[in-house]
Design a protein around this motif. Structure first.
Motif, PDB file in Angstrom:
ATOM      1  N   PRO A 196       1.699   1.930   2.782  1.00 50.50           N
ATOM      2  CA  PRO A 196       1.139   1.089   1.468  1.00 50.50           C
ATOM      3  C   PRO A 196       1.995   0.122   1.055  1.00 50.50           C
ATOM      4  CG  PRO A 196       0.717   3.509   1.201  1.00 50.50           C
ATOM      5  CD  PRO A 196       1.661   3.212   2.487  1.00 50.50           C
ATOM      6  N   ARG A 220       5.827   5.577  -6.618  1.00 51.82           N
ATOM      7  CA  ARG A 220       4.420   5.225  -6.975  1.00 51.82           C
ATOM      8  C   ARG A 220       3.551   4.902  -5.909  1.00 51.82           C
ATOM      9  NH1 ARG A 220       0.393   5.587 -10.813  1.00 51.82           N
ATOM     10  NH2 ARG A 220      -0.401   3.474 -10.992  1.00 51.82           N
ATOM     11  N   LEU A 221       3.848   4.141  -4.981  1.00 48.84           N
ATOM     12  CA  LEU A 221       2.934   3.968  -3.793  1.00 48.84           C
ATOM     13  C   LEU A 221       2.661   5.052  -2.829  1.00 48.84           C
ATOM     14  CD1 LEU A 221       4.245   0.463  -3.204  1.00 48.84           C
ATOM     15  CD2 LEU A 221       2.179   0.965  -4.141  1.00 48.84           C
ATOM     16  N   ARG A 254      -0.934   4.688  -2.177  1.00 53.62           N
ATOM     17  CA  ARG A 254      -1.610   3.686  -2.948  1.00 53.62           C
ATOM     18  C   ARG A 254      -1.263   2.479  -2.031  1.00 53.62           C
ATOM     19  NH1 ARG A 254      -3.014   4.617  -8.047  1.00 53.62           N
ATOM     20  NH2 ARG A 254      -2.774   2.440  -8.601  1.00 53.62           N
ATOM     21  N   ASP A 255      -2.296   1.456  -2.334  1.00 57.46           N
ATOM     22  CA  ASP A 255      -2.109   0.175  -1.753  1.00 57.46           C
ATOM     23  C   ASP A 255      -1.319  -0.813  -2.973  1.00 57.46           C
ATOM     24  OD1 ASP A 255      -3.172   0.472   0.932  1.00 57.46           O
ATOM     25  OD2 ASP A 255      -4.999   0.517  -0.256  1.00 57.46           O
ATOM     26  N   ARG A 274      -6.743   3.716  -4.705  1.00 57.24           N
ATOM     27  CA  ARG A 274      -5.686   3.138  -4.009  1.00 57.24           C
ATOM     28  C   ARG A 274      -4.760   1.889  -4.773  1.00 57.24           C
ATOM     29  NH1 ARG A 274      -4.636   5.547   0.722  1.00 57.24           N
ATOM     30  NH2 ARG A 274      -3.227   3.861   1.385  1.00 57.24           N
ATOM     31  N   GLY A 275      -5.641   1.736  -5.875  1.00 53.75           N
ATOM     32  CA  GLY A 275      -5.029   0.495  -6.700  1.00 53.75           C
ATOM     33  C   GLY A 275      -5.843  -0.893  -6.653  1.00 53.75           C
TER      34      GLY A 275
END
Length: 235
Positions: A4, A201-202, A208-209, A216-217
């Protein structure tokens, strides 16, 4: 770093490659100073970005380019005025009137009585407030308040953490007149720690992207061009 984070970095890098052509300092050393003393009278486009080829400068440029592509050049267009650090132009009296802190970037909105904005995070939020009306790259503070709050957190994390610490790592690693091992170690290690926060965070909920947004944001102003500038720190 995980996939990500790599994806986020690659998206930003593609945009930066397109923008670098805009950042050039005129080579005519005999040009009268100050070069940009007159603002509105000499600018042909509705906005002026006062900047240089640094991560802080790229941060605003990326957003302006995205807004221009999304809303059209008839609504979003700007002149780029690159300041020469070698001549200390950012400290000249005419620029201090635009940004009293004497740093880049700064932004002048000719559509709103030549209103000046300085500090990169403040410029991003100003552009989101006035010109990202459909929240294509931002979050509605009323209708999407949680994601809006999260985006602010990551914007301020970058502005107050990654930017200053990585900037100091860059200075002590490359530009300090003498090698100071303590300074290099301190700021490089703190930069690594902050990247670890991004990794946390990712990596949440299966990955998450992007830093802010549901699932994934969402690609937004919460992204950080500083994260594309690790090599100047020596790492």
């Amino acid at each position: 770093m995980s996939l990500p984070f790599s994806g986020l970095k690659n998206v930003a890098l593609r945009r930066l490659q397109l923008l670098r052509r805009s950042f050039h300092t005129p080579t005519n050393s005999n040009a009268p100073a100050p070069r940009y003393a007159s603002t509105a009278a000499s600018m042909s486009k509705p906005f002026t970005l006062w900047t240089a080829a640094t991560p802080n400068g790229y941060k605003v440029s990326v957003y302006l380019e995205e807004l221009k592509a999304a809303y059209g050049a008839d609504k979003i267009d700007y002149d780029v005025k690159s300041l020469a650090f070698s001549k200390n132009e950012q400290k000249e009296e005419w620029f201090i009137k635009i940004n009293p802190n004497g740093r880049i970037p700064a932004f002048t909105d000719h559509k709103r009585n030549d209103f000046n904005v300085f500090e990169s995070a403040a410029i991003l939020l100003y552009l989101a407030q006035h010109y990202d009306t459909e929240h294509k790259f931002s979050f509605d503070p009323v209708k999407d308040s949680d994601n809006y709050s999260e985006s602010l957190q990551w914007i301020f994390f970058t502005h107050g953490g990654i930017g200053p610490m990585q900037g100091q790592a860059n200075h002590f690693s490359r530009y300090a007149p003498e090698k100071i091992p303590y300074g290099i170690t301190r700021y490089v290690n703190e930069t690594k720690r902050l990247y670890g926060v991004l990794e946390i965070r990712l990596s949440e909920k299966g990955g998450r992207d992007y830093l802010a947004g549901d699932g994934r944001g969402k690609y937004s102003i919460a992204g950080a061009p500083w994260s594309c500038a690790t090599r100047p720190c020596g790492h």
